[in-house]
Design a protein around this motif. Structure first.
Motif, PDB file in Angstrom:
ATOM      1  N   TYR A 100      46.260 -24.309  10.659  1.00  0.00           N
ATOM      2  CA  TYR A 100      45.960 -24.369   9.225  1.00  0.00           C
ATOM      3  C   TYR A 100      44.644 -25.120   8.999  1.00  0.00           C
ATOM      4  O   TYR A 100      43.814 -24.722   8.176  1.00  0.00           O
ATOM      5  CB  TYR A 100      47.092 -25.052   8.456  1.00  0.00           C
ATOM      6  N   PHE A 121      52.600 -17.591  10.989  1.00  0.00           N
ATOM      7  CA  PHE A 121      53.000 -18.575   9.981  1.00  0.00           C
ATOM      8  C   PHE A 121      54.311 -18.175   9.313  1.00  0.00           C
ATOM      9  O   PHE A 121      55.195 -19.007   9.103  1.00  0.00           O
ATOM     10  CB  PHE A 121      51.908 -18.728   8.931  1.00  0.00           C
ATOM     11  N   ALA A 139      51.802 -24.334   4.579  1.00  0.00           N
ATOM     12  CA  ALA A 139      50.581 -23.625   4.971  1.00  0.00           C
ATOM     13  C   ALA A 139      50.489 -22.269   4.280  1.00  0.00           C
ATOM     14  O   ALA A 139      49.437 -21.886   3.763  1.00  0.00           O
ATOM     15  CB  ALA A 139      50.537 -23.463   6.490  1.00  0.00           C
TER      16      ALA A 139
END
Length: 285
Positions: A100, A121, A139
């Motif tokens: 991130y 993710f 994120a």
């Protein structure tokens, strides 16, 4: 040292002088990151799988000095290919934080690698480790656009956990509360919701903790179709109870959103919660 590392044959499960080799690798990562290259990948693969926490720490040091490396993407892409190692272990949070950070600080990395990071993710949101899942959700919240493919069942599962979390006045959110809040934030950004009693129930139950976020979702849900609004008017009516909405003023907007359907007006005013809602609205003014 380069020759020593590159000459190690990883034919067995264990590497002789493992700690010493890790210390040598650490020197490269921390002091001479520009010397790291493809000949080190085989040993890196060993340490990523056998000692993932130590490895991700070394990569975090590598990223701190990334601007001194001519082609840093080689090692970072290699680490990314081992995402499966980190998905269900505590150091998975560091894995997500590292990538991130790279997407946030380096536009070139974001433009070329975000397409590969999106499914990673979102997969980490389903981690068995709640802290890892929460880190991944944060994120995704910050990077989200319509190209992210979210698993709504997973987000609803976290809302279900939230509904069983006791209410406290503490300002610090529990891990279940963090997961629930971030689930609401992600659901709110989705374009379309299932016309489902279960979905509506879990969102309404989350109002007790996070009324603003939940009501925003329910506003979109009721506006989606008369069928969705009917669920809120006849089956899942707890949102009208002031103790559920915690007297959030936007609940009146939700009432108007449902009430605008002529077929539902007579139904909604005969619910048990309707008098409570009217009394609460009168008290607000």
């Amino acid at each position: 040292q380069n020759h020593l590392i590159s000459s190690v044959l990883l034919t067995n499960d264990d590497v002789p002088y493992e700690n010493e080799l890790l210390e040598i690798l650490a020197i490269f990562f921390i002091k001479r990151p520009s010397y790291l290259c493809q000949i080190h990948l085989r040993l890196l693969a060993y340490f990523i799988t056998k000692r993932p926490e130590d490895s991700i720490y070394l990569f975090s040091k590598y990223v701190e000095n990334i601007e001194t490396v001519n082609d840093p993407f080689l090692l970072l892409d290699f680490l990314l290919s081992y995402a499966r190692v980190y998905i269900n272990i505590p150091s998975g949070s560091m894995f997500i934080d590292l990538f991130y950070y790279l997407t946030s600080e380096f536009e070139e990395f974001k433009m070329s690698r975000l397409i590969n990071l999106k499914p990673i993710f979102t997969a980490f949101i389903q981690s068995e480790d709640k802290n890892v899942a929460c880190t991944a959700m944060k994120a995704v919240c910050n990077l989200y656009n319509d190209s992210f493919k979210l698993n709504l069942k997973t987000l609803i599962k976290y809302l279900h956990l939230l509904s069983h979390e006791p209410y406290t006045i503490s300002r610090e959110l529990t891990i279940n509360e963090q997961l629930g809040l971030n689930s609401l934030k992600l659901i709110e950004r989705m374009d379309k919701y299932p016309c489902s009693k279960l979905f509506a129930h879990e969102v309404v139950c989350s109002m007790y903790k996070f009324p603003k976020e939940a009501i925003n979702i329910l506003l979109k849900f009721s506006a989606q179709s008369e069928e969705c609004a009917t669920i809120l008017a006849t089956k899942i009516t707890l949102w009208m109870d002031p103790s559920t909405s915690r007297r959030e003023s936007k609940v009146f907007n939700l009432f108007l959103s449902v009430f605008r359907y002529p077929n539902l007006r007579n139904l909604i005013i005969h619910t048990d919660e309707f008098p409570q809602l009217m009394a609460a609205l009168a008290a607000m003014h």
